[in-house]
Structures are given as C-alpha cells and as structure tokens.
Scaffold this motif. Structure first.
Motif, PDB file in Angstrom:
ATOM      1  N   ASP A 218      -7.536   1.358 -12.809  1.00 40.70           N
ATOM      2  CA  ASP A 218      -6.891   0.137 -12.327  1.00 40.70           C
ATOM      3  C   ASP A 218      -7.307  -0.012 -10.866  1.00 40.70           C
ATOM      4  O   ASP A 218      -6.653   0.509  -9.965  1.00 40.70           O
ATOM      5  CB  ASP A 218      -5.371   0.246 -12.464  1.00 40.70           C
ATOM      6  CG  ASP A 218      -4.649  -1.027 -12.046  1.00 40.70           C
ATOM      7  OD1 ASP A 218      -5.235  -1.833 -11.297  1.00 40.70           O
ATOM      8  OD2 ASP A 218      -3.492  -1.216 -12.458  1.00 40.70           O
TER       9      ASP A 218
ATOM     10  N   THR B  89       0.829  -1.205   0.000  1.00 43.90           N
ATOM     11  CA  THR B  89       0.000   0.000   0.000  1.00 43.90           C
ATOM     12  C   THR B  89       0.857   1.245   0.000  1.00 43.90           C
ATOM     13  O   THR B  89       0.626   2.191  -0.752  1.00 43.90           O
ATOM     14  CB  THR B  89      -0.921  -0.001   1.239  1.00 43.90           C
ATOM     15  OG1 THR B  89      -1.710  -1.176   1.209  1.00 43.90           O
ATOM     16  CG2 THR B  89      -1.828   1.217   1.222  1.00 43.90           C
TER      17      THR B  89
ATOM     18  N   ASP C 294      -7.369  -2.305  -8.459  1.00 44.86           N
ATOM     19  CA  ASP C 294      -6.555  -2.888  -7.394  1.00 44.86           C
ATOM     20  C   ASP C 294      -5.464  -1.922  -6.922  1.00 44.86           C
ATOM     21  O   ASP C 294      -5.311  -1.677  -5.727  1.00 44.86           O
ATOM     22  CB  ASP C 294      -5.927  -4.198  -7.857  1.00 44.86           C
ATOM     23  CG  ASP C 294      -6.962  -5.300  -8.022  1.00 44.86           C
ATOM     24  OD1 ASP C 294      -8.175  -5.002  -7.961  1.00 44.86           O
ATOM     25  OD2 ASP C 294      -6.570  -6.460  -8.230  1.00 44.86           O
ATOM     26  N   SER C 295      -4.701  -1.374  -7.852  1.00 45.31           N
ATOM     27  CA  SER C 295      -3.594  -0.502  -7.459  1.00 45.31           C
ATOM     28  C   SER C 295      -4.107   0.838  -6.948  1.00 45.31           C
ATOM     29  O   SER C 295      -3.571   1.393  -5.973  1.00 45.31           O
ATOM     30  CB  SER C 295      -2.625  -0.291  -8.626  1.00 45.31           C
ATOM     31  OG  SER C 295      -3.249   0.397  -9.700  1.00 45.31           O
TER      32      SER C 295
ATOM     33  N   MET D 211     -10.020  -8.917  -0.963  1.00 43.97           N
ATOM     34  CA  MET D 211      -8.849  -8.118  -1.291  1.00 43.97           C
ATOM     35  C   MET D 211      -8.844  -6.798  -0.528  1.00 43.97           C
ATOM     36  O   MET D 211      -7.808  -6.365  -0.010  1.00 43.97           O
ATOM     37  CB  MET D 211      -8.829  -7.847  -2.804  1.00 43.97           C
ATOM     38  CG  MET D 211      -7.626  -7.048  -3.278  1.00 43.97           C
ATOM     39  SD  MET D 211      -7.921  -5.247  -3.342  1.00 43.97           S
ATOM     40  CE  MET D 211      -8.950  -5.145  -4.799  1.00 43.97           C
ATOM     41  N   LEU D 212     -10.027  -6.171  -0.414  1.00 43.38           N
ATOM     42  CA  LEU D 212     -10.114  -4.882   0.284  1.00 43.38           C
ATOM     43  C   LEU D 212      -9.814  -5.037   1.773  1.00 43.38           C
ATOM     44  O   LEU D 212      -9.165  -4.177   2.381  1.00 43.38           O
ATOM     45  CB  LEU D 212     -11.495  -4.271   0.065  1.00 43.38           C
ATOM     46  CG  LEU D 212     -11.810  -3.892  -1.386  1.00 43.38           C
ATOM     47  CD1 LEU D 212     -13.268  -3.485  -1.529  1.00 43.38           C
ATOM     48  CD2 LEU D 212     -10.887  -2.775  -1.871  1.00 43.38           C
TER      49      LEU D 212
ATOM     50  N   LEU E  57      -6.103  -5.212   2.182  1.00 43.84           N
ATOM     51  CA  LEU E  57      -5.460  -3.907   2.034  1.00 43.84           C
ATOM     52  C   LEU E  57      -5.612  -3.040   3.270  1.00 43.84           C
ATOM     53  O   LEU E  57      -4.828  -2.125   3.487  1.00 43.84           O
ATOM     54  CB  LEU E  57      -6.043  -3.170   0.818  1.00 43.84           C
ATOM     55  CG  LEU E  57      -5.633  -3.671  -0.565  1.00 43.84           C
ATOM     56  CD1 LEU E  57      -6.383  -2.894  -1.641  1.00 43.84           C
ATOM     57  CD2 LEU E  57      -4.133  -3.553  -0.765  1.00 43.84           C
TER      58      LEU E  57
ATOM     59  N   LYS F  72     -15.153  -8.039  -4.218  1.00 46.45           N
ATOM     60  CA  LYS F  72     -13.789  -7.564  -3.972  1.00 46.45           C
ATOM     61  C   LYS F  72     -13.480  -7.483  -2.473  1.00 46.45           C
ATOM     62  O   LYS F  72     -12.413  -7.000  -2.082  1.00 46.45           O
ATOM     63  CB  LYS F  72     -13.578  -6.193  -4.615  1.00 46.45           C
ATOM     64  CG  LYS F  72     -13.722  -6.195  -6.130  1.00 46.45           C
ATOM     65  CD  LYS F  72     -13.412  -4.835  -6.714  1.00 46.45           C
ATOM     66  CE  LYS F  72     -13.572  -4.829  -8.234  1.00 46.45           C
ATOM     67  NZ  LYS F  72     -12.595  -5.708  -8.895  1.00 46.45           N
TER      68      LYS F  72
ATOM     69  N   TRP G  82     -12.616   4.340 -11.665  1.00 48.91           N
ATOM     70  CA  TRP G  82     -11.376   3.580 -11.589  1.00 48.91           C
ATOM     71  C   TRP G  82     -10.838   3.232 -12.972  1.00 48.91           C
ATOM     72  O   TRP G  82     -11.601   2.883 -13.865  1.00 48.91           O
ATOM     73  CB  TRP G  82     -11.602   2.287 -10.811  1.00 48.91           C
ATOM     74  CG  TRP G  82     -12.275   2.478  -9.489  1.00 48.91           C
ATOM     75  CD1 TRP G  82     -13.613   2.391  -9.222  1.00 48.91           C
ATOM     76  CD2 TRP G  82     -11.652   2.814  -8.256  1.00 48.91           C
ATOM     77  NE1 TRP G  82     -13.860   2.646  -7.893  1.00 48.91           N
ATOM     78  CE2 TRP G  82     -12.679   2.911  -7.273  1.00 48.91           C
ATOM     79  CE3 TRP G  82     -10.323   3.035  -7.877  1.00 48.91           C
ATOM     80  CZ2 TRP G  82     -12.400   3.213  -5.942  1.00 48.91           C
ATOM     81  CZ3 TRP G  82     -10.060   3.338  -6.553  1.00 48.91           C
ATOM     82  CH2 TRP G  82     -11.083   3.422  -5.606  1.00 48.91           C
TER      83      TRP G  82
END
Length: 301
Positions: free
Chosen positions: A282, A19, A284-285, A57-58, A61, A54, A280
């Motif tokens: 991308d 991150t 994920d990034s 993954m969130l 992060l 998602k 968005w």
C-alpha cells in the motif's frame, strides 16, 4: 482541506499528523516522544524510489526528493518527447529528482566472455548528460545482472574487465558533474561486489572523485554486514538506500531497528541522501509511515 483551513489547521500540520498517525503514534502524544521535537530541524534529505507521477503526494508528506529510474525517466522507451515531459514535470512539481536507479539492464554485460562496454558507455553518457540537465546529484551504479560473473569465468579477469569499464565511465561522470555511486548488492542478487569493502576496491582502482560508494542498508542487513563498515568506508559514501531485511518492506512494516546503521552514518557526519527503496503493498500509507519511522529512529540513534 478547506474545512481544515477553516479550523485553523495548515496543510503541513495536517499531513504531519497523518504521517505520525500512520506510524502508530497517537497524535495527542507526539510532544512527549523523545527526539520528536527535533524532527522539524531534521537535515538529512529523505527520498523515495518511485515514479515521478507520485511527486506531488510525496512532497506533501515531507519527502525531500524522488529517486527515479534511468530507463523510465532519463532514457524512456517513448523517446525524447517523453524525456522532455519528464524534465518539465520537475519544474511543475518543484521537488527534485536527486538520484536514479536501474542504470543499465542485465542484457548489457560488463564482465564475461562477451562484454558490451561500448553500448554501456554510450548509455552512460546520455544518462549522465540528462541527469545534469535535470539538476540531479548522482546515478546509482548497481546493475547486478550486468556485472554477474558467469559460472566458470575467471573472477580476476572479470574484476579487471569491470575496472576497465569504470575507468572509462568515471570521466563521463566528471564531465557532467554527476556522481556515479557504486552499489554493493547482497549475494542473492549478484555474485560480484557484495560488500562495501568490495565496492571500495573498485573505487580505489578508478581513483576519480566523481566515482563513489552507495550504501544500501537493506543489502547490508541481508548479508549481515556490520554497521562498522559504514564508519570504515565513510569517506567514500555519497548516497544511501534503506528497506527492511526480510521482504524489502518499507520501514515500519515489520519493525526493523535501523538505529545501529544510523549511528554509524551520524559518526561519519553523513549529509547525503537517504532513499526508501522498497517493495510496496500500500504505497501511500507505507510511504507516510516509512518517513515517520526513519525520522524517529534517526532522532533516537
């Protein structure tokens, strides 16, 4: 990840490093950054408007919650069976859906010559009941297409129509214990309720503690609304959204400075949720970078 564990790195440390790196900060230099040491104690819940698929993954992060869509999650086109699967997903992923956007579509009119109040209230009742079942805190009441005043229609009459609807809707929110958050939208998206002050006019007319104010920093930036308005109307604010001004990009893409708005939120001791609601390229990034940038700017505000 097993290789990382063999090198004595925890999953949390690895994701924190990813991150920070995506935010453009060399990992080796993080300890020298002002305010970064406080990020582990950061208490403001930060979420993201995204599909719940998602969620895993969130959570990794470091996001505190997901903000879903009423139409996709609570009242999906696939019907009750899909809703049951959505509820089960919350238990599986163990990250809450704190809030919802897209309350009802623009085809259901709250103002104008042909209103659809009965259909709106029926949808609201179902959405609020299911939000309670999901353990959620609020539903954002934006729906700019629904409340757009038709050309030539009397604005005072439209305002009264909308208040009348909200006065009937607020008791539903109270019944289920889920707050409705009135969202002012910028003037390019609708022509009614475009500022925190105008949102508070509706809230004061309804006069119900379960009917509060949504503060969207993106919309405030678009219409050059001062951070001072957050302080002025802070007692009504229950939830916040954020994105960059020019193209609704995620924090960090263009480099917008949100610190004046964060200082205002700190001044009112804001403890509600803050969601990234962005366009968005991308996901994920940009989701990782956005979280790091928001935390850093909050710490520095």
């Amino acid at each position: 990840m097993n290789q990382l564990e063999n090198h004595h790195y925890s999953r949390r440390d690895f994701l924190k490093g990813v991150t920070i790196a995506l935010a453009g900060i060399p990992i080796a230099d993080t300890l020298a950054l002002p305010g970064l040491s406080e990020l582990s104690d950061y208490s403001l819940p930060i979420g993201i408007c995204a599909s719940y698929d998602k969620a895993g993954m969130l959570k990794q992060l470091g996001y505190s919650f997901v903000e879903e869509s009423v139409g996709r999650f609570l009242i999906p086109d696939a019907g009750d069976e899909q809703y049951a699967k959505n509820r089960q997903a919350i238990e599986t992923e163990n990250i809450p859906v704190r809030s919802y956007i897209y309350f009802f579509p623009g085809s259901l009119k709250s103002v104008g010559p042909d209103t659809h109040h009965e259909a709106i209230l029926k949808r609201a009742d179902l959405a609020l009941r299911r939000a309670k079942e999901c353990g959620s805190k609020n539903i954002v009441f934006g729906s700019g297409g629904s409340r757009a005043i038709p050309d030539g229609f009397d604005r005072a009459k439209a305002k009264m129509q909308h208040i009348d609807l909200c006065q009937k809707m607020a008791p539903l929110a109270e019944k289920y214990g889920v707050t409705l958050a009135v969202e002012p939208l910028n003037r390019s998206e609708t022509n009614f309720i475009n500022s925190l002050a105008e949102g508070v006019e509706i809230i004061q007319a309804v006069n119900n503690p379960w009917f509060k104010l949504q503060c969207d920093i993106y919309h405030m930036l678009k219409d050059n609304e001062s951070p001072d308005e957050i302080v002025k109307y802070g007692q009504y604010i229950t939830h916040c959204h954020i994105a960059e001004k020019q193209s609704r990009t995620a924090p960090g893409v263009m480099g917008d400075d949100f610190k004046p708005y964060f200082r205002a939120l700190k001044k009112i001791a804001y403890k509600g949720g803050l969601s990234l609601e962005c366009v968005w390229k991308d996901f994920d990034s940009e989701a990782a970078q956005g979280l790091a940038v928001v935390k850093k700017q909050w710490a520095d505000a």
